[in-house]
Design a protein around this motif. Structure first.
Motif, PDB file in Angstrom:
ATOM      1  N   ASP A  21      51.839  35.247  43.118  1.00 25.87           N
ATOM      2  CA  ASP A  21      51.069  35.377  42.257  1.00 25.87           C
ATOM      3  C   ASP A  21      51.894  35.513  40.277  1.00 25.87           C
ATOM      4  O   ASP A  21      51.326  35.559  39.637  1.00 25.87           O
ATOM      5  CB  ASP A  21      49.760  36.222  42.323  1.00 25.87           C
ATOM      6  CG  ASP A  21      48.481  35.276  43.202  1.00 25.87           C
ATOM      7  OD1 ASP A  21      48.782  34.130  42.600  1.00 25.87           O
ATOM      8  OD2 ASP A  21      47.978  36.201  44.494  1.00 25.87           O
ATOM      9  N   ARG A  74      37.988  33.575  41.995  1.00 29.81           N
ATOM     10  CA  ARG A  74      37.468  34.661  42.405  1.00 29.81           C
ATOM     11  C   ARG A  74      38.775  35.480  42.183  1.00 29.81           C
ATOM     12  O   ARG A  74      39.461  36.997  42.157  1.00 29.81           O
ATOM     13  CB  ARG A  74      36.889  34.996  43.762  1.00 29.81           C
ATOM     14  CG  ARG A  74      36.559  36.491  44.653  1.00 29.81           C
ATOM     15  CD  ARG A  74      35.904  36.675  43.502  1.00 29.81           C
ATOM     16  NE  ARG A  74      35.284  38.751  43.591  1.00 29.81           N
ATOM     17  CZ  ARG A  74      34.349  38.847  43.962  1.00 29.81           C
ATOM     18  NH1 ARG A  74      32.747  38.435  43.759  1.00 29.81           N
ATOM     19  NH2 ARG A  74      33.948  40.149  44.422  1.00 29.81           N
ATOM     20  N   ARG A  75      40.078  34.993  43.247  1.00 33.53           N
ATOM     21  CA  ARG A  75      41.149  35.439  42.597  1.00 33.53           C
ATOM     22  C   ARG A  75      41.463  35.963  41.545  1.00 33.53           C
ATOM     23  O   ARG A  75      42.390  36.770  41.965  1.00 33.53           O
ATOM     24  CB  ARG A  75      42.402  34.607  43.505  1.00 33.53           C
ATOM     25  CG  ARG A  75      43.513  34.706  43.981  1.00 33.53           C
ATOM     26  CD  ARG A  75      44.712  33.999  44.551  1.00 33.53           C
ATOM     27  NE  ARG A  75      45.700  34.633  45.346  1.00 33.53           N
ATOM     28  CZ  ARG A  75      46.153  35.788  45.903  1.00 33.53           C
ATOM     29  NH1 ARG A  75      44.653  35.903  46.531  1.00 33.53           N
ATOM     30  NH2 ARG A  75      47.539  36.053  45.874  1.00 33.53           N
ATOM     31  N   ASP A  78      39.596  38.960  41.166  1.00 38.74           N
ATOM     32  CA  ASP A  78      40.257  40.543  41.593  1.00 38.74           C
ATOM     33  C   ASP A  78      41.935  40.338  41.166  1.00 38.74           C
ATOM     34  O   ASP A  78      41.858  41.784  40.587  1.00 38.74           O
ATOM     35  CB  ASP A  78      40.634  39.674  43.057  1.00 38.74           C
ATOM     36  CG  ASP A  78      39.126  40.045  43.635  1.00 38.74           C
ATOM     37  OD1 ASP A  78      37.910  40.274  43.104  1.00 38.74           O
ATOM     38  OD2 ASP A  78      39.046  39.355  44.359  1.00 38.74           O
ATOM     39  N   SER A  97      32.440  32.074  43.448  1.00 34.48           N
ATOM     40  CA  SER A  97      32.187  32.492  44.993  1.00 34.48           C
ATOM     41  C   SER A  97      31.580  32.584  45.449  1.00 34.48           C
ATOM     42  O   SER A  97      30.375  33.175  44.800  1.00 34.48           O
ATOM     43  CB  SER A  97      32.911  34.135  43.515  1.00 34.48           C
ATOM     44  OG  SER A  97      32.761  35.669  45.196  1.00 34.48           O
ATOM     45  N   LYS A 166      52.314  28.656  43.491  1.00 30.27           N
ATOM     46  CA  LYS A 166      50.367  28.051  42.908  1.00 30.27           C
ATOM     47  C   LYS A 166      50.805  26.234  42.031  1.00 30.27           C
ATOM     48  O   LYS A 166      51.147  26.519  40.835  1.00 30.27           O
ATOM     49  CB  LYS A 166      50.298  29.162  42.506  1.00 30.27           C
ATOM     50  CG  LYS A 166      50.034  30.543  43.087  1.00 30.27           C
ATOM     51  CD  LYS A 166      49.060  30.009  45.075  1.00 30.27           C
ATOM     52  CE  LYS A 166      49.915  31.010  45.310  1.00 30.27           C
ATOM     53  NZ  LYS A 166      48.511  32.241  44.931  1.00 30.27           N
TER      54      LYS A 166
END
Length: 212
Positions: A21, A74-75, A78, A97, A166
């Motif tokens: 990420d 949601r990733r 977070d 989410s 990604k």
């Protein structure tokens, strides 16, 4: 209905982040220019004040000023902790989410949690009013594109090659999909801004392959 576009910064080989990420050099151009963006900066959240080149400032500031709602996964929420309630652009953020908003998390921020991409885009369009909706690239954006919910694909290409990571379109399963020629092509400093209209109907399918 609010114009809805898929957007992210990407490497030349189509990655929006490394496998861990880390975005590496992808976002450097947001901070290395001489022209501040006309937004409410929160440098403590966004790694510094946004300052882009003269070539990029009108395009980016225009996009951000029109974007009233943003759809994210949601990733990303977070990883960024929702930018502490201060997204780079947008008055409203819709998070896809199956988990609810964390208890006590910035109750003043207009963040909404829904359990499907379809519901997220529909809510974002409602919240955006006469503005525009941004959908972050990756798995959420790829799903929205496959569902026919995206009007434009906007990419900020950075001259970097990741090799893996990604993907801009995530696990997109709606292909092959043919887009129109870009209606925006702006060479910036260390970035190339592109925007492709999404074709609708049979013309969107590749003429080389037919759906089985």
């Amino acid at each position: 209905m609010a114009l809805t576009y898929l957007h992210a910064v990407a490497s030349l080989d189509g990655f929006i982040a490394a496998d861990d990420d880390d975005v590496g050099p992808l976002h450097d151009w947001y901070f290395d220019g001489d022209h501040p963006l006309e937004v409410e900066d929160h440098p403590e959240v966004h790694s510094g004040p946004f300052r882009v080149s003269a070539a990029s400032v009108d395009y980016v500031s225009g996009m951000w000023s029109r974007q009233r709602a943003l759809v994210i996964g949601r990733r990303l929420f977070d990883l960024s902790n929702g930018w502490e309630g201060h997204p780079p652009a947008s008055e409203h953020v819709v998070v896809v989410s199956h988990r609810a908003k964390p208890d006590g998390w910035h109750p003043e921020a207009s963040y909404h949690f829904v359990d499907s991409v379809e519901r997220a885009v529909a809510l974002a369009q409602e919240l955006a009013g006469d503005g525009e909706v941004g959908v972050t690239a990756g798995d959420i954006g790829g799903q929205a594109l496959a569902l026919g919910l995206i009007d434009y694909v906007a990419m900020d290409l950075v001259p970097a090659v990741f090799g893996s990571g990604k993907r801009y379109f995530g696990s997109f399963t709606g292909g092959p999909l043919v887009l129109d020629d870009p209606d925006i092509v702006i060479p910036g400093e260390r970035v190339l801004h592109l925007r492709y209209p999404v074709r609708r109907g049979p013309a969107a399918q590749s003429t080389d392959q037919e759906e089985s």
